[in-house]
Motif scaffolding. Structure first.
Motif, mmCIF file in Angstrom:
data_model
loop_
_atom_site.group_PDB
_atom_site.id
_atom_site.type_symbol
_atom_site.label_atom_id
_atom_site.label_comp_id
_atom_site.label_asym_id
_atom_site.label_seq_id
_atom_site.Cartn_x
_atom_site.Cartn_y
_atom_site.Cartn_z
ATOM 1 N N ALA A 154 -28.764 -16.644 43.207
ATOM 2 C CA ALA A 154 -28.222 -18.000 43.104
ATOM 3 C C ALA A 154 -29.347 -18.999 42.848
ATOM 4 C CB ALA A 154 -27.449 -18.372 44.366
ATOM 5 N N ASP A 155 -30.467 -18.834 43.561
ATOM 6 C CA ASP A 155 -31.617 -19.723 43.354
ATOM 7 C C ASP A 155 -32.186 -19.553 41.944
ATOM 8 O OD1 ASP A 155 -31.306 -20.599 45.953
ATOM 9 O OD2 ASP A 155 -32.994 -19.434 46.749
ATOM 10 N N CYS A 156 -32.285 -18.319 41.488
ATOM 11 C CA CYS A 156 -32.795 -18.043 40.141
ATOM 12 C C CYS A 156 -31.879 -18.656 39.087
ATOM 13 C CB CYS A 156 -32.919 -16.540 39.937
ATOM 14 S SG CYS A 156 -33.434 -16.069 38.277
ATOM 15 N N HIS A 157 -30.588 -18.462 39.254
ATOM 16 C CA HIS A 157 -29.632 -19.005 38.282
ATOM 17 C C HIS A 157 -29.635 -20.528 38.289
ATOM 18 C CE1 HIS A 157 -27.348 -14.939 38.522
ATOM 19 N NE2 HIS A 157 -28.443 -14.870 37.808
ATOM 20 N N ALA A 158 -29.783 -21.109 39.471
ATOM 21 C CA ALA A 158 -29.877 -22.571 39.554
ATOM 22 C C ALA A 158 -31.070 -23.088 38.776
ATOM 23 C CB ALA A 158 -29.935 -23.022 41.010
ATOM 24 N N ALA A 159 -32.196 -22.385 38.921
ATOM 25 C CA ALA A 159 -33.399 -22.793 38.188
ATOM 26 C C ALA A 159 -33.180 -22.679 36.678
ATOM 27 C CB ALA A 159 -34.588 -21.947 38.620
ATOM 28 N N LEU A 160 -32.502 -21.624 36.258
ATOM 29 C CA LEU A 160 -32.219 -21.436 34.830
ATOM 30 C C LEU A 160 -31.272 -22.506 34.302
ATOM 31 C CD1 LEU A 160 -31.828 -17.560 34.753
ATOM 32 C CD2 LEU A 160 -33.723 -18.898 33.807
ATOM 33 N N GLY A 194 -31.550 -26.629 37.850
ATOM 34 C CA GLY A 194 -31.459 -27.124 39.218
ATOM 35 C C GLY A 194 -30.047 -27.206 39.753
ATOM 36 N N ASP A 195 -29.047 -27.033 38.909
ATOM 37 C CA ASP A 195 -27.659 -27.080 39.368
ATOM 38 C C ASP A 195 -27.233 -25.706 39.809
ATOM 39 O OD1 ASP A 195 -27.444 -29.774 38.669
ATOM 40 O OD2 ASP A 195 -26.871 -29.263 36.613
ATOM 41 N N ARG A 196 -26.812 -25.607 41.068
ATOM 42 C CA ARG A 196 -26.317 -24.311 41.567
ATOM 43 C C ARG A 196 -24.939 -24.069 40.986
ATOM 44 N NH1 ARG A 196 -28.068 -22.333 47.361
ATOM 45 N NH2 ARG A 196 -28.407 -20.455 46.186
ATOM 46 N N PRO A 197 -24.698 -22.823 40.525
ATOM 47 C CA PRO A 197 -23.380 -22.503 39.971
ATOM 48 C C PRO A 197 -22.274 -22.593 40.994
ATOM 49 C CG PRO A 197 -24.894 -20.607 39.849
ATOM 50 C CD PRO A 197 -25.615 -21.734 40.498
#
Length: 108
Positions: free
Chosen positions: A96-102, A105-108
Protein backbone atom coordinates in the motif's frame (compact mmCIF):
# COMPACT_ATOMS: atom_id res chain seq x y z
CA UNK A 1 6.85 -17.48 -0.45
CA UNK A 2 6.00 -20.35 1.85
CA UNK A 3 2.93 -21.49 3.77
CA UNK A 4 2.66 -21.84 7.54
CA UNK A 5 1.30 -25.29 8.36
CA UNK A 6 -1.02 -26.27 11.22
CA UNK A 7 1.97 -26.79 13.53
CA UNK A 8 3.54 -23.44 12.77
CA UNK A 9 6.20 -24.89 10.50
CA UNK A 10 7.58 -23.25 7.38
CA UNK A 11 9.41 -25.31 4.79
CA UNK A 12 11.62 -23.93 2.05
CA UNK A 13 14.70 -26.06 1.50
CA UNK A 14 16.20 -23.64 -1.04
CA UNK A 15 16.13 -20.69 1.37
CA UNK A 16 17.40 -22.73 4.33
CA UNK A 17 20.17 -24.27 2.21
CA UNK A 18 21.26 -20.79 1.05
CA UNK A 19 21.51 -19.80 4.71
CA UNK A 20 23.39 -22.99 5.58
CA UNK A 21 20.76 -23.93 8.16
CA UNK A 22 20.38 -27.63 8.86
CA UNK A 23 18.61 -29.69 11.52
CA UNK A 24 19.64 -28.46 14.95
CA UNK A 25 20.99 -25.08 13.85
CA UNK A 26 20.43 -22.87 16.93
CA UNK A 27 18.32 -19.83 16.13
CA UNK A 28 17.08 -16.69 17.84
CA UNK A 29 13.72 -15.25 16.81
CA UNK A 30 12.62 -11.68 17.42
CA UNK A 31 9.69 -9.64 16.15
CA UNK A 32 10.15 -6.10 14.87
CA UNK A 33 7.15 -4.23 13.52
CA UNK A 34 5.29 -7.56 13.05
CA UNK A 35 8.14 -8.96 10.92
CA UNK A 36 10.05 -11.96 12.22
CA UNK A 37 13.83 -11.57 12.30
CA UNK A 38 15.54 -14.94 12.63
CA UNK A 39 19.25 -15.52 12.88
CA UNK A 40 21.79 -18.04 14.03
CA UNK A 41 22.73 -17.71 17.67
CA UNK A 42 24.91 -20.19 19.61
CA UNK A 43 22.67 -19.57 22.64
CA UNK A 44 19.46 -19.64 20.60
CA UNK A 45 16.61 -21.63 22.08
CA UNK A 46 14.94 -22.32 18.72
CA UNK A 47 16.23 -24.46 15.89
CA UNK A 48 15.58 -26.20 12.63
CA UNK A 49 13.60 -29.43 12.98
CA UNK A 50 15.04 -32.81 12.03
CA UNK A 51 12.86 -32.68 8.88
CA UNK A 52 14.44 -29.36 7.83
CA UNK A 53 11.48 -27.15 8.77
CA UNK A 54 11.55 -23.88 10.64
CA UNK A 55 9.03 -24.02 13.47
CA UNK A 56 7.59 -20.67 14.49
CA UNK A 57 6.55 -20.77 18.16
CA UNK A 58 2.89 -20.09 18.94
CA UNK A 59 3.58 -16.87 20.86
CA UNK A 60 5.52 -15.51 17.87
CA UNK A 61 2.76 -16.49 15.41
CA UNK A 62 0.13 -14.83 17.60
CA UNK A 63 2.19 -11.67 17.93
CA UNK A 64 2.44 -11.43 14.13
CA UNK A 65 -1.15 -12.48 13.45
CA UNK A 66 -0.11 -15.65 11.60
CA UNK A 67 -2.52 -18.55 11.28
CA UNK A 68 -2.33 -21.93 9.62
CA UNK A 69 -2.35 -21.62 5.84
CA UNK A 70 -0.99 -18.07 5.74
CA UNK A 71 1.65 -17.53 3.09
CA UNK A 72 4.70 -15.57 4.19
CA UNK A 73 7.46 -13.91 2.23
CA UNK A 74 10.90 -15.23 3.16
CA UNK A 75 13.81 -12.85 2.58
CA UNK A 76 17.21 -14.43 3.27
CA UNK A 77 20.51 -12.64 3.79
CA UNK A 78 23.07 -15.48 3.71
CA UNK A 79 26.05 -13.19 4.32
CA UNK A 80 24.55 -12.34 7.73
CA UNK A 81 22.78 -15.68 8.28
CA UNK A 82 19.51 -13.79 8.80
CA UNK A 83 16.01 -14.54 7.58
CA UNK A 84 13.13 -12.07 7.54
CA UNK A 85 9.64 -13.58 7.56
CA UNK A 86 7.02 -11.10 6.35
CA UNK A 87 3.40 -11.97 7.29
CA UNK A 88 0.47 -11.06 4.97
CA UNK A 89 -0.52 -7.96 6.96
CA UNK A 90 3.02 -6.57 6.66
CA UNK A 91 3.05 -7.23 2.92
CA UNK A 92 -0.30 -5.46 2.54
CA UNK A 93 1.07 -2.40 4.36
CA UNK A 94 4.34 -2.37 2.40
CA UNK A 95 2.55 -2.68 -0.92
CA UNK A 96 0.00 0.00 0.00
CA UNK A 97 2.86 2.38 0.85
CA UNK A 98 4.67 1.49 -2.38
CA UNK A 99 1.54 1.98 -4.47
CA UNK A 100 0.82 5.29 -2.75
CA UNK A 101 4.29 6.49 -3.66
CA UNK A 102 3.76 5.41 -7.27
CA UNK A 103 0.47 7.34 -7.32
CA UNK A 104 2.12 10.49 -6.03
CA UNK A 105 1.30 10.08 -2.35
CA UNK A 106 -2.38 9.17 -2.65
CA UNK A 107 -3.21 5.88 -0.97
CA UNK A 108 -5.49 3.71 -3.10
Amino acid sequence: MAAVDCRGRVADRTVFAALGWVAGTPLAISVTDRTLVIGTDPGGVFGMTSQGHLRLPAHVRHRCGLVSGDRVLLAAYPERSVLFVHPPAVLDRLLADCHAALLGGDRP
